[in-house]
Design a protein around this motif. Structure first.
Motif, PDB file in Angstrom:
ATOM      1  N   VAL A  21       0.827  -1.204   0.000  1.00 11.75           N
ATOM      2  CA  VAL A  21       0.000   0.000   0.000  1.00 11.75           C
ATOM      3  C   VAL A  21       0.864   1.258   0.000  1.00 11.75           C
ATOM      4  O   VAL A  21       0.603   2.216  -0.744  1.00 11.75           O
ATOM      5  CB  VAL A  21      -0.945  -0.022   1.222  1.00 11.75           C
ATOM      6  N   VAL A  22       1.896   1.279   0.832  1.00  7.61           N
ATOM      7  CA  VAL A  22       2.782   2.451   0.897  1.00  7.61           C
ATOM      8  C   VAL A  22       3.493   2.650  -0.439  1.00  7.61           C
ATOM      9  O   VAL A  22       3.572   3.775  -0.961  1.00  7.61           O
ATOM     10  CB  VAL A  22       3.802   2.285   2.039  1.00  7.61           C
ATOM     11  N   TRP A  23       4.007   1.586  -0.994  1.00  6.88           N
ATOM     12  CA  TRP A  23       4.701   1.665  -2.280  1.00  6.88           C
ATOM     13  C   TRP A  23       3.746   2.177  -3.358  1.00  6.88           C
ATOM     14  O   TRP A  23       4.104   3.045  -4.167  1.00  6.88           O
ATOM     15  CB  TRP A  23       5.243   0.292  -2.634  1.00  6.88           C
ATOM     16  N   MET A  24       2.522   1.666  -3.364  1.00 11.35           N
ATOM     17  CA  MET A  24       1.526   2.098  -4.339  1.00 11.35           C
ATOM     18  C   MET A  24       1.226   3.585  -4.198  1.00 11.35           C
ATOM     19  O   MET A  24       1.132   4.319  -5.189  1.00 11.35           O
ATOM     20  CB  MET A  24       0.243   1.294  -4.149  1.00 11.35           C
ATOM     21  N   ALA A  25       1.078   4.057  -2.958  1.00 16.08           N
ATOM     22  CA  ALA A  25       0.752   5.460  -2.734  1.00 16.08           C
ATOM     23  C   ALA A  25       1.876   6.368  -3.237  1.00 16.08           C
ATOM     24  O   ALA A  25       1.613   7.415  -3.851  1.00 16.08           O
ATOM     25  CB  ALA A  25       0.497   5.704  -1.251  1.00 16.08           C
ATOM     26  N   ILE A  26       3.126   5.985  -2.993  1.00 19.84           N
ATOM     27  CA  ILE A  26       4.260   6.778  -3.480  1.00 19.84           C
ATOM     28  C   ILE A  26       4.268   6.794  -5.006  1.00 19.84           C
ATOM     29  O   ILE A  26       4.468   7.845  -5.639  1.00 19.84           O
ATOM     30  CB  ILE A  26       5.580   6.213  -2.926  1.00 19.84           C
ATOM     31  N   PHE A  27       4.033   5.629  -5.609  1.00 25.08           N
ATOM     32  CA  PHE A  27       4.007   5.525  -7.068  1.00 25.08           C
ATOM     33  C   PHE A  27       2.905   6.405  -7.645  1.00 25.08           C
ATOM     34  O   PHE A  27       3.123   7.164  -8.600  1.00 25.08           O
ATOM     35  CB  PHE A  27       3.796   4.064  -7.468  1.00 25.08           C
ATOM     36  N   HIS A  28       1.704   6.323  -7.078  1.00 24.18           N
ATOM     37  CA  HIS A  28       0.580   7.110  -7.585  1.00 24.18           C
ATOM     38  C   HIS A  28       0.796   8.605  -7.366  1.00 24.18           C
ATOM     39  O   HIS A  28       0.360   9.425  -8.184  1.00 24.18           O
ATOM     40  CB  HIS A  28      -0.723   6.663  -6.924  1.00 24.18           C
ATOM     41  N   ASP A  34       3.242  14.033 -12.240  1.00 19.98           N
ATOM     42  CA  ASP A  34       3.461  14.103 -13.678  1.00 19.98           C
ATOM     43  C   ASP A  34       2.200  14.577 -14.399  1.00 19.98           C
ATOM     44  O   ASP A  34       2.267  15.402 -15.316  1.00 19.98           O
ATOM     45  CB  ASP A  34       3.893  12.734 -14.196  1.00 19.98           C
ATOM     46  N   HIS A  35       1.047  14.065 -13.986  1.00 18.48           N
ATOM     47  CA  HIS A  35      -0.218  14.441 -14.624  1.00 18.48           C
ATOM     48  C   HIS A  35      -0.475  15.944 -14.513  1.00 18.48           C
ATOM     49  O   HIS A  35      -0.989  16.565 -15.455  1.00 18.48           O
ATOM     50  CB  HIS A  35      -1.369  13.660 -13.981  1.00 18.48           C
ATOM     51  N   PHE A  36      -0.108  16.530 -13.384  1.00 17.99           N
ATOM     52  CA  PHE A  36      -0.323  17.960 -13.176  1.00 17.99           C
ATOM     53  C   PHE A  36       0.853  18.805 -13.660  1.00 17.99           C
ATOM     54  O   PHE A  36       0.883  20.011 -13.452  1.00 17.99           O
ATOM     55  CB  PHE A  36      -0.587  18.238 -11.696  1.00 17.99           C
ATOM     56  N   GLY A  37       1.829  18.166 -14.302  1.00 14.75           N
ATOM     57  CA  GLY A  37       2.946  18.897 -14.874  1.00 14.75           C
ATOM     58  C   GLY A  37       3.972  19.380 -13.878  1.00 14.75           C
ATOM     59  O   GLY A  37       4.783  20.262 -14.193  1.00 14.75           O
ATOM     60  N   LEU A  38       3.976  18.793 -12.686  1.00 15.57           N
ATOM     61  CA  LEU A  38       4.924  19.221 -11.659  1.00 15.57           C
ATOM     62  C   LEU A  38       6.249  18.480 -11.749  1.00 15.57           C
ATOM     63  O   LEU A  38       7.248  18.932 -11.200  1.00 15.57           O
ATOM     64  CB  LEU A  38       4.292  19.031 -10.272  1.00 15.57           C
ATOM     65  N   ILE A  39       6.253  17.336 -12.398  1.00 14.97           N
ATOM     66  CA  ILE A  39       7.488  16.636 -12.737  1.00 14.97           C
ATOM     67  C   ILE A  39       7.326  16.092 -14.156  1.00 14.97           C
ATOM     68  O   ILE A  39       6.210  16.083 -14.707  1.00 14.97           O
ATOM     69  CB  ILE A  39       7.808  15.468 -11.767  1.00 14.97           C
ATOM     70  N   ALA A  40       8.403  15.643 -14.743  1.00 14.69           N
ATOM     71  CA  ALA A  40       8.345  15.020 -16.066  1.00 14.69           C
ATOM     72  C   ALA A  40       8.812  13.577 -15.939  1.00 14.69           C
ATOM     73  O   ALA A  40       9.967  13.316 -15.579  1.00 14.69           O
ATOM     74  CB  ALA A  40       9.224  15.785 -17.049  1.00 14.69           C
ATOM     75  N   ALA A  41       7.907  12.646 -16.208  1.00 11.54           N
ATOM     76  CA  ALA A  41       8.241  11.215 -16.106  1.00 11.54           C
ATOM     77  C   ALA A  41       7.442  10.449 -17.146  1.00 11.54           C
ATOM     78  O   ALA A  41       6.303  10.809 -17.452  1.00 11.54           O
ATOM     79  CB  ALA A  41       7.952  10.697 -14.708  1.00 11.54           C
ATOM     80  N   ASP A  42       8.025   9.403 -17.679  1.00  7.13           N
ATOM     81  CA  ASP A  42       7.370   8.570 -18.682  1.00  7.13           C
ATOM     82  C   ASP A  42       6.918   7.263 -18.026  1.00  7.13           C
ATOM     83  O   ASP A  42       7.671   6.293 -17.962  1.00  7.13           O
ATOM     84  CB  ASP A  42       8.336   8.286 -19.837  1.00  7.13           C
ATOM     85  N   ASP A  46       9.259   4.172 -19.494  1.00  3.50           N
ATOM     86  CA  ASP A  46      10.490   4.154 -18.696  1.00  3.50           C
ATOM     87  C   ASP A  46      10.501   2.928 -17.782  1.00  3.50           C
ATOM     88  O   ASP A  46       9.617   2.762 -16.935  1.00  3.50           O
ATOM     89  CB  ASP A  46      10.567   5.433 -17.858  1.00  3.50           C
ATOM     90  N   PRO A  47      11.490   2.039 -17.923  1.00  6.16           N
ATOM     91  CA  PRO A  47      11.524   0.823 -17.086  1.00  6.16           C
ATOM     92  C   PRO A  47      11.526   1.122 -15.591  1.00  6.16           C
ATOM     93  O   PRO A  47      11.033   0.305 -14.807  1.00  6.16           O
ATOM     94  CB  PRO A  47      12.832   0.142 -17.512  1.00  6.16           C
ATOM     95  N   PHE A  48      12.066   2.263 -15.192  1.00  4.69           N
ATOM     96  CA  PHE A  48      12.069   2.611 -13.769  1.00  4.69           C
ATOM     97  C   PHE A  48      10.646   2.630 -13.211  1.00  4.69           C
ATOM     98  O   PHE A  48      10.409   2.211 -12.069  1.00  4.69           O
ATOM     99  CB  PHE A  48      12.729   3.977 -13.564  1.00  4.69           C
ATOM    100  N   TRP A  49       9.696   3.092 -14.019  1.00  5.18           N
ATOM    101  CA  TRP A  49       8.307   3.161 -13.573  1.00  5.18           C
ATOM    102  C   TRP A  49       7.522   1.904 -13.940  1.00  5.18           C
ATOM    103  O   TRP A  49       6.707   1.425 -13.144  1.00  5.18           O
ATOM    104  CB  TRP A  49       7.634   4.396 -14.177  1.00  5.18           C
ATOM    105  N   THR A  50       7.736   1.363 -15.138  1.00 12.98           N
ATOM    106  CA  THR A  50       6.948   0.200 -15.551  1.00 12.98           C
ATOM    107  C   THR A  50       7.251  -1.023 -14.681  1.00 12.98           C
ATOM    108  O   THR A  50       6.339  -1.793 -14.344  1.00 12.98           O
ATOM    109  CB  THR A  50       7.196  -0.132 -17.031  1.00 12.98           C
ATOM    110  N   TRP A  51       8.528  -1.200 -14.304  1.00  7.18           N
ATOM    111  CA  TRP A  51       8.873  -2.334 -13.458  1.00  7.18           C
ATOM    112  C   TRP A  51       8.329  -2.156 -12.037  1.00  7.18           C
ATOM    113  O   TRP A  51       7.949  -3.129 -11.384  1.00  7.18           O
ATOM    114  CB  TRP A  51      10.378  -2.562 -13.435  1.00  7.18           C
ATOM    115  N   GLN A  52       8.297  -0.914 -11.571  1.00 11.66           N
ATOM    116  CA  GLN A  52       7.696  -0.675 -10.260  1.00 11.66           C
ATOM    117  C   GLN A  52       6.221  -1.030 -10.271  1.00 11.66           C
ATOM    118  O   GLN A  52       5.708  -1.648  -9.331  1.00 11.66           O
ATOM    119  CB  GLN A  52       7.862   0.795  -9.856  1.00 11.66           C
ATOM    120  N   ARG A  53       5.541  -0.628 -11.306  1.00 11.73           N
ATOM    121  CA  ARG A  53       4.112  -0.941 -11.410  1.00 11.73           C
ATOM    122  C   ARG A  53       3.890  -2.457 -11.414  1.00 11.73           C
ATOM    123  O   ARG A  53       3.010  -2.971 -10.720  1.00 11.73           O
ATOM    124  CB  ARG A  53       3.567  -0.307 -12.692  1.00 11.73           C
ATOM    125  N   THR A  54       4.712  -3.182 -12.165  1.00 12.07           N
ATOM    126  CA  THR A  54       4.610  -4.641 -12.201  1.00 12.07           C
ATOM    127  C   THR A  54       4.848  -5.236 -10.816  1.00 12.07           C
ATOM    128  O   THR A  54       4.125  -6.141 -10.375  1.00 12.07           O
ATOM    129  CB  THR A  54       5.627  -5.210 -13.198  1.00 12.07           C
TER     130      THR A  54
END
Length: 238
Positions: A21-28, A34-42, A46-54
């Motif tokens: 749950v904690v990991w999910m909350a940080i990821f979301h 990113d959605h609000f344009g406050l950071i730029a991430a793919d 980007d494997p850094f994010w896709t592997w975390q989601r998996t």
């Protein structure tokens, strides 16, 4: 053996679920930034994010499989199962409705909660009838199935829940039956094979994780509206 006490909590399992749950909350939260344009991430490539989601989805489903092994060992009856299942299925419908309002072109038709509702039904029917080795073998087949065969018939929104798609659908969350039920089957198999792994004392420092893990569904449903609302307020005030 796991003791047949339906009221007994297994804090190791709760803490593992709490960590997810904690990991999910940080990821979301990062996704929302990113959605609000406050950071730029793919988040799509980007494997850094896709592997975390998996990893996060895998941990949730693995915990669900472990939980089913506990429920079966404790002799959980169908009425109690149906009450919990209705909560998961109801929340899945709310996720679809909420995502349709926010992302009408890519709303969630079969995300993690939809998958979990279907998988829980399948495990409830299969697990009492199969030994752990068979559950592990079925899990391996499920994980391999999408790598071995895909067909365009499974590419529509009405059929992509199976998972044998030729291309990933355009949606905000997609957790099809195949290969993901394999992870839940492995969790159930491990819980049946080595129930002692779930028993025993939990270090005091992990107690907050265990407490959070006991309310994982409620947290899942509330955290994104709260995060999005917070970021909307911040961006409007800036």
């Amino acid at each position: 053996m796991i003791r047949p006490d339906p009221a007994l909590r297994y804090e190791r399992l709760d803490a593992l679920r709490g960590a997810a749950v904690v990991w999910m909350a940080i990821f979301h939260f990062c996704f929302d930034l990113d959605h609000f344009g406050l950071i730029a991430a793919d988040f799509k490539h980007d494997p850094f994010w896709t592997w975390q989601r998996t990893a996060i989805v895998s941990l949730f489903l693995f915990c669900a499989g472990l939980g089913q092994s506990v429920a079966l060992a404790q002799g959980q009856r169908w009425p109690r199962f149906w009450r919990r299942w209705a909560q998961v299925a109801g929340c899945a419908l709310l996720v679809s409705a909420g995502s349709w309002l926010m992302f009408p072109r890519s709303f969630i038709s079969f995300g993690v909660l939809h998958a979990m509702a279907l998988m829980l039904l399948i495990l409830r029917l299969l697990a009492p009838r199969l030994p752990p080795a068979a559950l592990f073998g079925l899990g391996l087949l499920a994980l391999a199935a999408p790598l071995l065969w895909q067909h365009p018939v499974f590419d529509s929104r009405w059929t992509n829940w199976v998972g044998l798609v030729t291309a990933k659908p355009f949606t905000e969350d997609y957790v099809p039956l195949l290969p993901w039920i394999g992870v839940m089957l492995w969790g159930c198999a491990l819980g049946r094979w080595r129930p002692a792994l779930l028993q025993g004392a939990l270090p005091a420092v992990l107690a907050p994780l265990a407490a959070l893990g006991r309310w994982s569904l409620s947290f899942y449903m509330l955290h994104q509206p709260l995060l999005i609302g917070l970021l909307m307020a911040v961006t409007m005030a800036a």
